[in-house]
Design a protein around this motif. Structure first.
Motif, PDB file in Angstrom:
ATOM      1  N   ASN A   1      62.948  70.591  11.433  1.00  0.00           N
ATOM      2  CA  ASN A   1      61.657  71.073  10.960  1.00  0.00           C
ATOM      3  C   ASN A   1      61.207  70.277   9.737  1.00  0.00           C
ATOM      4  O   ASN A   1      62.014  69.834   8.931  1.00  0.00           O
ATOM      5  CB  ASN A   1      61.745  72.547  10.600  1.00  0.00           C
ATOM      6  N   ARG A   2      59.890  70.133   9.612  1.00  0.00           N
ATOM      7  CA  ARG A   2      59.328  69.429   8.468  1.00  0.00           C
ATOM      8  C   ARG A   2      58.127  70.205   7.937  1.00  0.00           C
ATOM      9  O   ARG A   2      57.477  70.938   8.670  1.00  0.00           O
ATOM     10  CB  ARG A   2      58.866  68.016   8.868  1.00  0.00           C
ATOM     11  N   ASP A   3      57.832  70.028   6.657  1.00  0.00           N
ATOM     12  CA  ASP A   3      56.647  70.659   6.086  1.00  0.00           C
ATOM     13  C   ASP A   3      55.393  70.112   6.757  1.00  0.00           C
ATOM     14  O   ASP A   3      55.333  68.943   7.152  1.00  0.00           O
ATOM     15  CB  ASP A   3      56.584  70.395   4.581  1.00  0.00           C
ATOM     16  N   ALA A   4      54.376  70.954   6.843  1.00  0.00           N
ATOM     17  CA  ALA A   4      53.122  70.548   7.474  1.00  0.00           C
ATOM     18  C   ALA A   4      52.434  69.463   6.650  1.00  0.00           C
ATOM     19  O   ALA A   4      52.524  69.420   5.419  1.00  0.00           O
ATOM     20  CB  ALA A   4      52.190  71.750   7.610  1.00  0.00           C
ATOM     21  N   MET A   5      51.741  68.569   7.351  1.00  0.00           N
ATOM     22  CA  MET A   5      50.940  67.556   6.675  1.00  0.00           C
ATOM     23  C   MET A   5      49.691  68.212   6.102  1.00  0.00           C
ATOM     24  O   MET A   5      49.328  69.336   6.452  1.00  0.00           O
ATOM     25  CB  MET A   5      50.545  66.451   7.662  1.00  0.00           C
ATOM     26  N   THR A   6      48.992  67.502   5.231  1.00  0.00           N
ATOM     27  CA  THR A   6      47.770  68.044   4.644  1.00  0.00           C
ATOM     28  C   THR A   6      46.569  67.884   5.564  1.00  0.00           C
ATOM     29  O   THR A   6      45.503  68.403   5.284  1.00  0.00           O
ATOM     30  CB  THR A   6      47.461  67.349   3.307  1.00  0.00           C
ATOM     31  N   GLN A   7      46.741  67.145   6.649  1.00  0.00           N
ATOM     32  CA  GLN A   7      45.647  66.977   7.597  1.00  0.00           C
ATOM     33  C   GLN A   7      45.505  68.248   8.437  1.00  0.00           C
ATOM     34  O   GLN A   7      46.457  68.999   8.614  1.00  0.00           O
ATOM     35  CB  GLN A   7      45.916  65.771   8.511  1.00  0.00           C
ATOM     36  N   PRO A   8      44.318  68.483   9.004  1.00  0.00           N
ATOM     37  CA  PRO A   8      44.143  69.704   9.803  1.00  0.00           C
ATOM     38  C   PRO A   8      44.915  69.686  11.119  1.00  0.00           C
ATOM     39  O   PRO A   8      45.282  70.736  11.628  1.00  0.00           O
ATOM     40  CB  PRO A   8      42.629  69.749  10.048  1.00  0.00           C
ATOM     41  N   ASN A   9      45.168  68.503  11.664  1.00  0.00           N
ATOM     42  CA  ASN A   9      45.888  68.413  12.938  1.00  0.00           C
ATOM     43  C   ASN A   9      46.826  67.216  12.903  1.00  0.00           C
ATOM     44  O   ASN A   9      46.500  66.181  12.322  1.00  0.00           O
ATOM     45  CB  ASN A   9      44.918  68.240  14.115  1.00  0.00           C
ATOM     46  N   VAL A  10      47.970  67.351  13.559  1.00  0.00           N
ATOM     47  CA  VAL A  10      48.902  66.219  13.607  1.00  0.00           C
ATOM     48  C   VAL A  10      48.676  65.345  14.828  1.00  0.00           C
ATOM     49  O   VAL A  10      49.265  64.273  14.936  1.00  0.00           O
ATOM     50  CB  VAL A  10      50.369  66.698  13.560  1.00  0.00           C
ATOM     51  N   TYR A  11      47.842  65.773  15.765  1.00  0.00           N
ATOM     52  CA  TYR A  11      47.344  64.856  16.801  1.00  0.00           C
ATOM     53  C   TYR A  11      45.840  64.995  16.831  1.00  0.00           C
ATOM     54  O   TYR A  11      45.284  66.054  16.585  1.00  0.00           O
ATOM     55  CB  TYR A  11      47.996  65.092  18.169  1.00  0.00           C
ATOM     56  N   TRP A  12      45.169  63.875  17.111  1.00  0.00           N
ATOM     57  CA  TRP A  12      43.748  63.804  16.800  1.00  0.00           C
ATOM     58  C   TRP A  12      43.059  62.715  17.608  1.00  0.00           C
ATOM     59  O   TRP A  12      43.709  61.848  18.197  1.00  0.00           O
ATOM     60  CB  TRP A  12      43.553  63.499  15.308  1.00  0.00           C
ATOM     61  N   THR A  13      41.732  62.734  17.616  1.00  0.00           N
ATOM     62  CA  THR A  13      40.914  61.666  18.178  1.00  0.00           C
ATOM     63  C   THR A  13      39.952  61.181  17.109  1.00  0.00           C
ATOM     64  O   THR A  13      39.256  61.984  16.481  1.00  0.00           O
ATOM     65  CB  THR A  13      40.125  62.144  19.406  1.00  0.00           C
ATOM     66  N   LEU A  14      39.928  59.870  16.904  1.00  0.00           N
ATOM     67  CA  LEU A  14      38.991  59.244  15.968  1.00  0.00           C
ATOM     68  C   LEU A  14      37.954  58.485  16.788  1.00  0.00           C
ATOM     69  O   LEU A  14      38.295  57.520  17.479  1.00  0.00           O
ATOM     70  CB  LEU A  14      39.725  58.293  15.018  1.00  0.00           C
TER      71      LEU A  14
END
Length: 209
Positions: free
Chosen positions: A1-14
């Protein structure tokens, strides 16, 4: 387990004016896993992508790798293949890291040539070597992968230098330049780089040159 990132999602579309970039999350556990909900999301993102723009897929663990430490991940490859089958959209380029070297594979896929790139030599101190073949030698390029990946060949690699990529997206092509970096011998000296590998994806013919 790892702490959550500050981004809203860890997979995304740009979505950019020149390309659709889809980022997958495979980091936990160590071997690389994409859960069913993310696979369903990938299928929907591929299906919804603009048909007039190229699709670049990025994930941490490589689907193909000829290194001696981690190797390929056939499970991730199967998930991508199923998403492509269900969505009807083939990515134009697949990027990965995790392995600390540079490798360029090209896959013959549904009448297209699709590059699969490993670029993980950006600074971690321990580079990963390419595995020896059955004869005990480094693979002679182009090196065709054994079954079940015999539609894919290794065309270039660098496992003894750090490096970085430059990616240029134009109207009808994507150009990738891989720059190898020579470490400085003395602190304060300039770092030098050289073009080690370069290729272009033709977005009309779906070929790699």
């Amino acid at each position: 387990n790892r702490d959550a990132m500050t981004q809203p999602n860890v997979y995304w579309t740009l979505q950019t004016p020149l390309a659709t970039i889809i980022g997958l999350y495979s980091n936990c556990p160590e071997g690389g896993v994409i859960h069913p909900d993310q696979a369903t999301w990938l299928e929907s993102e591929l299906a919804a992508s603009d048909a007039q723009l190229p699709v670049i897929l990025a994930l941490h663990h490589p689907i193909y790798s000829a290194d001696s430490v981690h190797g390929s991940n056939v499970n991730l490859g199967a998930i991508l293949d199923e998403s492509v089958k269900l969505s009807g959209r083939v990515p134009d380029l697949v990027f990965a890291g995790h392995v600390h070297n540079y490798q360029r594979f090209v896959r013959q896929w549904q009448g297209r040539q699709v590059p699969y790139i490993v670029a993980g030599a950006g600074g971690y101190h321990n580079l990963h070597k390419i595995a020896a073949t059955a004869s005990g030698q480094s693979p002679t390029l182009p090196w065709q992968l054994p079954a079940p990946s015999s539609d894919t060949s290794l065309l270039a690699y660098c496992d003894d230098k750090f490096g970085f990529m430059r990616v240029t997206v134009a109207n009808q092509s994507i150009r990738v330049d891989y720059m190898a970096v020579t470490p400085v011998a003395v602190v304060g000296q300039p770092v030098t780089s050289q073009l080690l590998d370069s290729f272009k994806v033709n977005l009309q013919s779906h070929t790699v040159s």
